[in-house]
Motif scaffolding. Structure first.
Motif, PDB file in Angstrom:
ATOM      1  N   GLU A 141      40.078 -13.389 -31.340  1.00  0.00           N
ATOM      2  CA  GLU A 141      39.812 -14.307 -30.228  1.00  0.00           C
ATOM      3  C   GLU A 141      40.671 -15.554 -30.379  1.00  0.00           C
ATOM      4  O   GLU A 141      40.781 -16.105 -31.475  1.00  0.00           O
ATOM      5  CB  GLU A 141      38.326 -14.687 -30.224  1.00  0.00           C
ATOM      6  CG  GLU A 141      37.927 -15.616 -29.111  1.00  0.00           C
ATOM      7  CD  GLU A 141      38.263 -15.053 -27.747  1.00  0.00           C
ATOM      8  OE1 GLU A 141      37.804 -13.945 -27.436  1.00  0.00           O
ATOM      9  OE2 GLU A 141      39.012 -15.713 -27.007  1.00  0.00           O
ATOM     10  N   THR A 142      41.304 -15.975 -29.283  1.00  0.00           N
ATOM     11  CA  THR A 142      42.151 -17.164 -29.354  1.00  0.00           C
ATOM     12  C   THR A 142      41.438 -18.419 -28.890  1.00  0.00           C
ATOM     13  O   THR A 142      41.832 -19.519 -29.252  1.00  0.00           O
ATOM     14  CB  THR A 142      43.409 -16.970 -28.505  1.00  0.00           C
ATOM     15  OG1 THR A 142      43.000 -16.474 -27.235  1.00  0.00           O
ATOM     16  CG2 THR A 142      44.352 -15.987 -29.150  1.00  0.00           C
ATOM     17  N   LEU A 143      40.444 -18.259 -28.066  1.00  0.00           N
ATOM     18  CA  LEU A 143      39.708 -19.450 -27.617  1.00  0.00           C
ATOM     19  C   LEU A 143      38.657 -19.789 -28.667  1.00  0.00           C
ATOM     20  O   LEU A 143      37.835 -18.940 -29.019  1.00  0.00           O
ATOM     21  CB  LEU A 143      39.010 -19.186 -26.281  1.00  0.00           C
ATOM     22  CG  LEU A 143      39.915 -18.886 -25.101  1.00  0.00           C
ATOM     23  CD1 LEU A 143      39.072 -18.776 -23.847  1.00  0.00           C
ATOM     24  CD2 LEU A 143      40.939 -19.985 -24.952  1.00  0.00           C
TER      25      LEU A 143
ATOM     26  N   GLY B 224      35.438 -20.968 -30.404  1.00  0.00           N
ATOM     27  CA  GLY B 224      34.040 -21.053 -29.996  1.00  0.00           C
ATOM     28  C   GLY B 224      33.780 -20.316 -28.704  1.00  0.00           C
ATOM     29  O   GLY B 224      33.085 -20.808 -27.825  1.00  0.00           O
ATOM     30  N   HIS B 225      34.382 -19.161 -28.540  1.00  0.00           N
ATOM     31  CA  HIS B 225      34.179 -18.447 -27.290  1.00  0.00           C
ATOM     32  C   HIS B 225      33.455 -17.128 -27.496  1.00  0.00           C
ATOM     33  O   HIS B 225      32.501 -16.819 -26.775  1.00  0.00           O
ATOM     34  CB  HIS B 225      35.542 -18.175 -26.649  1.00  0.00           C
ATOM     35  CG  HIS B 225      35.460 -17.513 -25.316  1.00  0.00           C
ATOM     36  ND1 HIS B 225      35.174 -18.206 -24.175  1.00  0.00           N
ATOM     37  CD2 HIS B 225      35.600 -16.220 -24.967  1.00  0.00           C
ATOM     38  CE1 HIS B 225      35.152 -17.363 -23.169  1.00  0.00           C
ATOM     39  NE2 HIS B 225      35.398 -16.140 -23.621  1.00  0.00           N
ATOM     40  N   ARG B 226      33.894 -16.386 -28.527  1.00  0.00           N
ATOM     41  CA  ARG B 226      33.371 -15.022 -28.631  1.00  0.00           C
ATOM     42  C   ARG B 226      31.885 -15.009 -28.966  1.00  0.00           C
ATOM     43  O   ARG B 226      31.100 -14.308 -28.320  1.00  0.00           O
ATOM     44  CB  ARG B 226      34.162 -14.244 -29.683  1.00  0.00           C
ATOM     45  CG  ARG B 226      33.610 -12.857 -29.927  1.00  0.00           C
ATOM     46  CD  ARG B 226      34.582 -12.023 -30.683  1.00  0.00           C
ATOM     47  NE  ARG B 226      35.734 -11.681 -29.871  1.00  0.00           N
ATOM     48  CZ  ARG B 226      36.754 -10.960 -30.310  1.00  0.00           C
ATOM     49  NH1 ARG B 226      36.760 -10.520 -31.544  1.00  0.00           N
ATOM     50  NH2 ARG B 226      37.756 -10.667 -29.518  1.00  0.00           N
TER      51      ARG B 226
ATOM     52  N   PRO C  74      29.467 -17.296 -28.612  1.00  0.00           N
ATOM     53  CA  PRO C  74      28.596 -17.653 -27.474  1.00  0.00           C
ATOM     54  C   PRO C  74      28.589 -16.571 -26.405  1.00  0.00           C
ATOM     55  O   PRO C  74      27.521 -16.297 -25.822  1.00  0.00           O
ATOM     56  CB  PRO C  74      29.223 -18.939 -26.943  1.00  0.00           C
ATOM     57  CG  PRO C  74      29.947 -19.502 -28.082  1.00  0.00           C
ATOM     58  CD  PRO C  74      30.434 -18.356 -28.891  1.00  0.00           C
ATOM     59  N   ALA C  75      29.737 -15.949 -26.179  1.00  0.00           N
ATOM     60  CA  ALA C  75      29.764 -14.910 -25.161  1.00  0.00           C
ATOM     61  C   ALA C  75      28.855 -13.749 -25.551  1.00  0.00           C
ATOM     62  O   ALA C  75      28.074 -13.243 -24.723  1.00  0.00           O
ATOM     63  CB  ALA C  75      31.194 -14.420 -24.957  1.00  0.00           C
ATOM     64  N   LEU C  76      28.930 -13.363 -26.793  1.00  0.00           N
ATOM     65  CA  LEU C  76      28.087 -12.257 -27.238  1.00  0.00           C
ATOM     66  C   LEU C  76      26.613 -12.646 -27.198  1.00  0.00           C
ATOM     67  O   LEU C  76      25.760 -11.854 -26.748  1.00  0.00           O
ATOM     68  CB  LEU C  76      28.491 -11.833 -28.654  1.00  0.00           C
ATOM     69  CG  LEU C  76      29.849 -11.137 -28.757  1.00  0.00           C
ATOM     70  CD1 LEU C  76      30.244 -10.926 -30.208  1.00  0.00           C
ATOM     71  CD2 LEU C  76      29.793  -9.805 -28.029  1.00  0.00           C
TER      72      LEU C  76
END
Lengths: 327, 99, 638
Positions: free
Chosen positions: A95-97, A99-101, A103-105
């Motif tokens: 993941e490049t963003l 703090g994204h993956r 929270p998405a999960l």
């Protein structure tokens, strides 16, 4: 009757569990595989599983449409585009963003729990089934709905599809940003590039010229016996790699050895074209005077197709090939 | 056989599609995720049609498929166009619209 | 009930219906000269000189015609056109010919014509002569609008017109910074007065619905005393501005930067008397507002003394005459402030003053002409022999202004002092004192200019002015001498229709029946004597002596009123402006910029959430969806 219902229900249950597990696994595969081509194939599995589920839900028409439209048309479209934009592109799953993956999960997990909670208890009655509405035939009943009650939306979807088709053409048609270069310009450009970087000003070698193989993936051989890398599309190169000269000439070498060993091999190739050897022979004589011994040898022995090559292939008596070679 | 299971399955598929939309960068896979979500919705429609004993749900699912087909055509055209311009299908590259 | 209310103007017929020509002729002259450009350079000034004389001739005809009518019918109203018609407002441009306006008409056109004539000589070598004459004609036209108007609104048009002409003419030599500044000063100070006049007119419009003199005069008696007093005071403010009365007098001394004929015509004979005209014209208002009337008288007395004081201290011949003008107009205002008993004397003094002051100003111009435009009296001396005509005519003006019997000033000024004494003894005594001071400083002027030893600067060869210049001097001197005798027995009754009280048994002979006339004569002679003792018996130093009494110092600085304005009003305005600017910089600006900075800082933090990644936005939407779902479910549970 009850027994039949039970049978149906049991069959349905079995179908459900098989298809559901398959669909979920394939769906995870869609989003987890690093290459789009795998995703597309996983998606096909999901679609087919869903089609089976539709069938078990007494939606035979949709079962067919799902297979034909989705799995057939839409997925094919996906595959076309994947091929077009590069079948080899594969993204790293890192993941490049920041703090994204996670929270998405987490949010996805919450959503599935919420949806399950919300929908898990909404149906309290037994399913009514569709037996009663299709007394005069399932297709007839569906057609009645589509062409009577929903005829306006149906026509609207027709318009939508036409619009989409036109739009796709408009979008996919590249807009020319600069006037089309004429022959003189392109010639100048080529020569300028040659002067600047030494790039070959002539046409790129076509794959298959002086090739020993019928495949697009077989590179052309340069007169010195090396491989012309530009003669094979990068996509193929990335997928299967370039064959080395040794790999290409290996069978010939073995054939030469066999020739030296005994004439039986020649007798075993009855369909060799009478004209081809002379062409290649002359080419080899012209161009390869200063090459190592293997090349002329190869050329001389060209009329001897290797046993593992396509026995039915005949190099066409192409005058252009002679010219191109003499250049 | 309880119909709720179909709905739960649809919820799971939908969520997988949604999560895929969020965590992947390749525009093609994003599109596939969208298709996944649309299919989950279709599953709900079909099972609801079966539960309630009317065919309208199936007709709706049919329309959804048509619209999805149209959407795919347009979306893929856009992807091709973008790819042609930028040699990339990563949606993260299209991040000019930011503050 | 005054006589005034019985004087209802009759509509103009016959020759009177051409009264608009009075204004149109000089206005046309101004237009031709100013718009005609260089084409009119050659003949323009002569045309312009003819214009006031043409108006004068027409005015003389009207005067004779009015003279032939019974006193109660000596008012003619000639409506020219309807100016404003909006709703129930109707304002007409109309010309009113009554004894008062005709007196002014003759003064303005007569003296104005002579000064035009004089200017032909005085300005002969000025490259912008045409422009000068255009402005002069413009002034004549505006002044005629002022005095011939039949309502305050049209009067205000003329009022502003003369202000404009005055501005243009004061700064006529615009290449001189001092002249440009003086013009601006006159314009700005006049604005203060104009504001008063405007407020008065607005109040009249609100109260009476009309600004016509007859309507206002008739309605004044019915108006509440507060409003009448307000109108009276506002009119006084207007009069102060235009007539250079204390405290708005400061522009007049600077106005001497203009060419001398301008000083003579505008800033001595005609325009500055407009305030007196206004007060007399508004007699009905002041009749109902005793406090305002008293204020007029007090302003008159204060100005009378202030002008005389300044006149005593100056060495610049034109500034002495300007101080004297202030002083004499102060007399007129005093007379106007006395009420109907003084109106006749106010106008009488106005007329005589118009002649003798124009005479003296033109004489001063002649002196300057002879001494290379030197205005410092310390550089004169002994000019009497070199300029006989100027000396004689100036001398007649001198005798007139100090009030030697048989000369015109004596009749009018004695009358004012007498009336003031009758009305308020204190005012009378102060006016008497003023007469003494007038005699003092005018004698000083004569002694320093025409008598004594020569103190001419090198290269100065005084000579008599050309005929074009001395002919008007002679005419004006004749007027200065005999106007008093001619008018004394007649002016009262002539002005009676407009509300003045005619003095009893006035004849052409000086009236010494009242003891105060004798006292005036004695005081005047004492003033002359003191001046002779101080300036006539010893040589005048070429530079002003430094060790002088505080009175002289104060007088030399124009009573420090300019300084007070600069320090008080201008300084206060600056301070206020700086304060407001400070508040704006550190309060308003800081608040606004702070708000902007806070917004910017917030934005630079919140901006990070707008990273442009579709997937981030999708995640945000998903979180919002989950949150909404949780809330929904929780509310269901509750």
């Amino acid at each position: 009757m009850t027994g039949l219902l039970l049978l149906v229900s049991t069959g349905q249950t079995v179908a459900f569990w098989i298809c559901a597990v398959l669909a979920v696994i394939a769906a995870v595969g869609v989003i987890a595989s690093s290459r789009p081509i795998y995703s597309a194939l996983c998606l096909a599995v999901v679609m087919v599983s869903l089609a089976a589920l539709y069938a078990s839900l007494q939606a035979e028409f949709l079962f067919a449409v799902q297979i034909i439209v989705y799995t057939g048309a839409v997925l094919m479209l996906f595959l076309f585009v994947i091929m077009m934009v590069g079948v080899t592109t594969h993204e790293t799953l890192v993941e490049t963003l920041r703090g994204h993956r996670v929270p998405a999960l987490v949010a996805g997990g919450c959503l599935v729990v919420l949806l399950a909670l919300a929908t898990g208890n909404v149906v309290t009655s037994d399913p009514a089934g569709l037996d009663t509405v299709q007394e005069e035939g399932y297709i007839q009943a569906l057609a009645q709905l589509i062409f009577q009650r929903y005829v306006i939306p149906f026509e609207a979807t027709a318009a939508l599809l036409i619009t989409a088709a036109v739009a796709a053409m408009v979008l996919a048609h590249p807009k020319r940003l600069a006037p089309k270069p004429d022959q003189t310009t392109r010639l100048r450009e080529r020569l300028a590039a040659y002067a600047a970087t030494g790039a070959h000003p002539g046409p790129a070698p076509a794959s298959g010229v002086t090739a020993r193989h019928n495949s697009m993936a077989t590179p052309a051989l340069l007169p010195d016996g090396t491989v012309a890398e530009a003669s094979v599309t990068p996509t193929l190169v990335s997928r299967v790699g370039l064959r080395t000269p040794e790999e290409l000439t290996g069978p010939m070498q073995s054939a030469v050895k066999a020739l030296e060993g005994g004439p039986s091999v020649i007798l075993s190739t009855p369909s060799a074209s009478p004209s081809a050897p002379s062409v290649i022979l002359s080419e080899a004589k012209d161009l390869s005077a200063d090459q190592d011994d293997s090349a002329p040898t190869t050329a001389v022995e060209t009329p001897e197709p290797e046993p593992d090559l396509d026995a039915g292939y005949t190099p066409p008596p192409d005058p252009d090939a002679e010219k191109g070679g003499a250049k | 056989m309880t119909p709720d299971l179909y709905l739960v399955l649809a919820a799971i598929l939908f969520t997988i599609g949604l999560v895929g939309f969020l965590i992947r960068r390749n525009a093609l896979i994003l599109f596939m995720s969208t298709e996944l979500m649309l299919n989950a919705a279709n599953l709900v429609l079909v099972s609801a049609s079966w539960v309630h004993g009317v065919l309208d749900g199936q007709v709706a699912a049919f329309f959804v498929m048509v619209v999805a087909a149209a959407e795919v055509v347009i979306g893929l055209s856009i992807i091709v166009t973008i790819f042609r311009a930028r040699r990339s299908t990563s949606v993260d590259n299209e991040s000019l619209l930011k503050g | 009930m005054t006589v005034l209310e019985t004087l209802v103007p009759v509509a103009a017929t016959g020759l009177f219906s051409y009264a608009w020509l009075l204004i149109a002729i000089p206005l046309a002259g101004a237009l031709i000269l100013l718009a005609g450009g260089k084409a009119t350079n050659a003949w323009g000034p002569y045309l312009a000189t003819l214009a006031p004389f043409a108006s004068f001739a027409l005015g003389l005809a009207y005067f004779v015609q009015l003279l032939g009518q019974p006193a109660s019918e000596r008012a003619v109203r000639d409506g020219v056109y309807e100016w404003i018609a909006a709703g129930h407002w109707h304002f007409e441009v109309a010309i009113l010919l009554d004894p008062l306006s005709v007196a002014f008409l003759l003064l303005v056109t007569g003296v104005g014509g002579l000064i035009h004539l004089y200017s032909l000589g005085y300005m002969a070598h000025d490259p912008n002569k045409r422009r000068f004459f255009g402005y002069l004609n413009l002034f004549i036209a505006a002044m005629l609008i002022l005095v011939l108007a039949d309502n305050y609104l049209v009067l205000f048009v003329g009022w502003e017109g003369v202000g404009l002409a005055s501005y243009l003419l004061i700064s006529f030599w615009q290449e001189r910074p001092s002249a440009a500044a003086a013009g601006k000063k006159a314009f700005i100070v006049n604005r203060v007065g104009d504001l008063g006049l405007l407020l008065a007119i607005f109040t009249m419009l609100a109260m009476f619905g009309s600004s016509q003199f007859s309507v206002v005069n008739a309605g004044a008696a019915q108006l509440s005393p507060a409003w009448v007093t307000f109108i009276g005071f506002m009119l006084l403010v207007g009069a102060c501005g235009k007539s250079a009365q204390v405290p708005l007098h400061t522009w007049l001394l600077d106005a001497m930067e203009g060419p001398t004929p301008v000083s003579a015509l505008i800033h001595a004979a005609t325009m500055v008397t407009a305030g007196v005209y206004l007060v007399v014209r508004s007699g009905a208002i002041y009749a109902e507002a005793p406090k305002a009337q008293l204020a007029v008288a007090i302003v008159g007395v204060v100005t009378l003394l202030a002008g005389a004081w300044i006149g005593c201290a100056k060495d610049d011949i034109k500034k002495v005459l300007a101080g004297s003008t202030m002083s004499q107009i102060g007399y007129m205002m005093l007379a106007a402030g006395i009420g109907p008993a003084g109106y006749a004397f106010a106008i009488f003094h106005l007329l005589t003053h118009g002649f003798f002051k124009a005479n003296m100003f033109l004489g001063a111009g002649s002196v300057m002409h002879a001494t290379n435009d030197d205005v410092n009296m310390r550089h004169y001396g002994g000019l009497a022999k070199a300029m006989r005509i100027t000396f004689v005519t100036f001398g007649i003006g001198y005798l007139a202004i100090i009030g030697i019997p048989f000369f015109s000033g004596a009749y009018s000024k004695d009358g004012i002092i007498e009336a003031a004494y009758e009305s308020q003894p204190a005012l009378g005594i102060l006016a008497l004192l003023g007469a003494g001071i007038t005699a003092f400083y005018m004698t000083r002027l004569i002694l320093m200019t025409f008598l004594g030893e020569k103190r001419w600067q090198s290269g100065v060869h005084p000579h008599e002015a050309p005929a074009l210049m001395w002919i008007p001097l002679v005419v004006l001197a004749l007027g200065s001498f005999c106007l008093g005798m001619i008018l004394n027995g007649w002016i009262g009754s002539w002005l009676e229709p407009i509300g003045a009280e005619a003095p009893e048994h006035a004849t052409w002979l000086p009236d010494f029946s009242h003891w105060i006339s004798w006292v005036v004569l004695v005081v005047v002679l004492i003033g002359v004597g003191i001046a002779y003792l101080l300036f006539g018996r010893k040589p005048v130093p070429a530079t002003p002596p430094a060790d002088v009494s505080p009175f002289t110092t104060i007088g030399r600085h124009d009573l420090y009123i300019d300084e007070a304005y600069v320090k008080g009003i201008a300084g206060g305005t600056y301070a206020l402006g700086n304060g407001v600017a400070f508040v704006d910089d550190h309060g308003v600006d800081a608040a606004v910029e702070g708000l902007g900075a806070v917004t910017l800082a917030t934005g630079s933090v919140v901006r990070r959430t707008q990273n442009g990644y579709v997937r981030s936005y999708g995640l945000t939407m998903l979180i919002g969806l989950v949150a909404a779902g949780v809330v929904l479910i929780l509310t269901q549970l509750v």
